[in-house]
Enzyme design. Structure first.
Site, PDB file in Angstrom:
ATOM      1  N   HIS A 278      40.627  42.292  34.381  1.00 52.35           N
ATOM      2  CA  HIS A 278      39.766  43.268  35.085  1.00 52.35           C
ATOM      3  C   HIS A 278      38.771  43.848  34.080  1.00 52.35           C
ATOM      4  CE1 HIS A 278      38.248  46.025  37.906  1.00 52.35           C
ATOM      5  NE2 HIS A 278      39.365  46.504  38.423  1.00 52.35           N
TER       6      HIS A 278
ATOM      7  N   HIS B 107      34.161  47.712  37.194  1.00 51.08           N
ATOM      8  CA  HIS B 107      34.383  48.979  37.910  1.00 51.08           C
ATOM      9  C   HIS B 107      34.703  50.205  37.065  1.00 51.08           C
ATOM     10  CE1 HIS B 107      35.221  46.513  41.806  1.00 51.08           C
ATOM     11  NE2 HIS B 107      33.952  46.546  41.449  1.00 51.08           N
TER      12      HIS B 107
ATOM     13  N   TYR C  91      36.473  50.620  34.340  1.00 55.35           N
ATOM     14  CA  TYR C  91      37.759  50.738  33.640  1.00 55.35           C
ATOM     15  C   TYR C  91      37.588  50.348  32.174  1.00 55.35           C
ATOM     16  CZ  TYR C  91      39.273  51.559  38.377  1.00 55.35           C
ATOM     17  OH  TYR C  91      39.387  52.089  39.637  1.00 55.35           O
TER      18      TYR C  91
END
Length: 379
Positions: A190, A193, A195
């Site tokens: 990931h 977004h 993070y």
């Protein structure tokens, strides 16, 4: 699921619609191109996946379909939301196994999305009430939650020292190894977004002066070290990544997102990742589509692996993306959440269940989770 349609949208009645044509994803044979996007559902008590997730994921599995599991924490400092799963302990790994087995029993391909939220957290989610970690010590302003009611409070983060960063890289490496032990076919890193990886990449957040800050190359160093460590651990054929260069979720915007996206995909080419999953520029903030002059096309053209797009796609939009070669696969989130048999509904051009945003994150094992009806239940 024959994928035939009655000539809608200019596609012939006999040929399958583009979304329902087969595709070879590295060593995996996909029967269609409709991907379950990674969706945080907050139903993993004490960060341990629960038996109710077995039904949820198996409902959304088709033979030869690709599913990406909800964002899963790599360590005890990775959490920023209640009841999200992790994959850093033996108990968590064991809890994932029957979920993965259920997807495989129906012939699905299952990747685990691994994440660290970085500063999108507060001391209440952190071990011993310590500060969340990030590339910076700039705090995030309080934000209304996706449910539109609650306001998330964020603690001032602690800036990681140069020497600590390899330890976080190692957390990602171990999480990837654990995902394979749990039976997953691969992992999605990931990097989107707002993070932790995105915090390093984006110049609106990263204010470091060491080798992990400043130039574009330096800001991308940590994410690419994570990629390299995971590729070395489990093999590039089992590694994908999600990126959102154009988004400014969690105040993580960049002054030149196109350059960032291109630099990342060109760097990723050297590792031979199986896919790159990118969020459309129109998804500037969570769940809201907006007009955007930007395009993922330059990144699509530069990336040498499979290119997955996500962000507000419907059936027609997704078919066009595949037909026009703007993407190989299309990830669907909210509509797949509400329509467990989404590929079948797309094949028949059947009406879709409407999703209920209020139950997206409710700690309910059935309500808004496994109780969305299948097509045969509604007829």
């Amino acid at each position: 699921m024959d994928g035939k349609v009655q000539g809608q949208n200019g596609f012939s009645a006999e040929a399958p619609i583009p979304l329902l044509t087969p595709y070879t994803l590295g060593k995996f044979q996909l029967s269609h191109r409709v991907v379950l996007a990674p969706l945080t559902r907050m139903r993993s008590w004490n960060n341990v996946p629960q038996p109710h997730a077995i039904l949820y994921y198996s409902q959304r599995t088709t033979k030869g379909g690709l599913l990406i599991a909800e964002a899963t924490g790599v360590s005890d400092t990775a959490q920023g939301y209640p009841q999200t799963p992790g994959i850093w302990t033996k108990e968590q790994v064991e809890a994932w196994k029957p979920i993965v087995d259920a997807v495989h029993a129906k012939g699905g391909i299952f990747f685990c999305q691994i994440w660290h939220v970085g500063r999108v957290s507060n001391t209440g989610f952190q071990p011993n009430g310590q500060a969340p970690i990030s590339c910076t010590d700039k705090p995030l302003t309080p934000q209304s939650q996706s449910n539109g009611i609650d306001v998330a409070q964020f603690s001032t983060p602690r800036r990681l020292t140069t020497e600590e960063i390899p330890l976080v890289v190692n957390d990602f490496r171990l999480a990837a190894r654990n995902a394979i032990e749990a039976g997953f076919d691969g992992v999605e890193i990931h990097g989107a977004h707002g993070y932790l990886l995105d915090q390093f990449m984006k110049d609106h957040v990263n204010d470091r002066t060491d080798k992990y800050g400043g130039s574009l190359e330096n800001r991308c160093r940590f994410p690419l070290e994570v990629v390299e460590a995971i590729v070395d651990e489990i093999g590039a054929d089992k590694v994908g990544i999600r990126l959102s260069p154009f988004a400014d979720y969690a105040e993580a915007g960049d002054s030149n997102p196109e350059a960032l996206g291109l630099y990342m995909v060109e760097s990723l080419n050297t590792y031979g990742l199986v896919y790159c999953h990118m969020v459309e520029p129109r998804m500037k903030t969570v769940g809201e589509k907006c007009e955007s002059p930007h395009s993922l096309l330059p990144m699509r053209k530069a990336f040498r692996g499979t290119f997955i797009v996500a962000g507000g796609y419907d059936r027609e939009d997704g078919n066009n993306a595949v037909a026009e070669n703007r993407a190989d696969l299309v990830a669907y989130g909210r509509v797949f959440l509400a329509n467990p048999d989404l590929p079948k509904r797309f094949a028949l051009n059947a009406p879709l269940n409407k999703y209920n945003r209020e139950t997206f994150y409710m700690p309910e094992p059935v309500l808004g989770y496994t109780d969305y009806p299948f097509l045969e239940d509604t007829e």
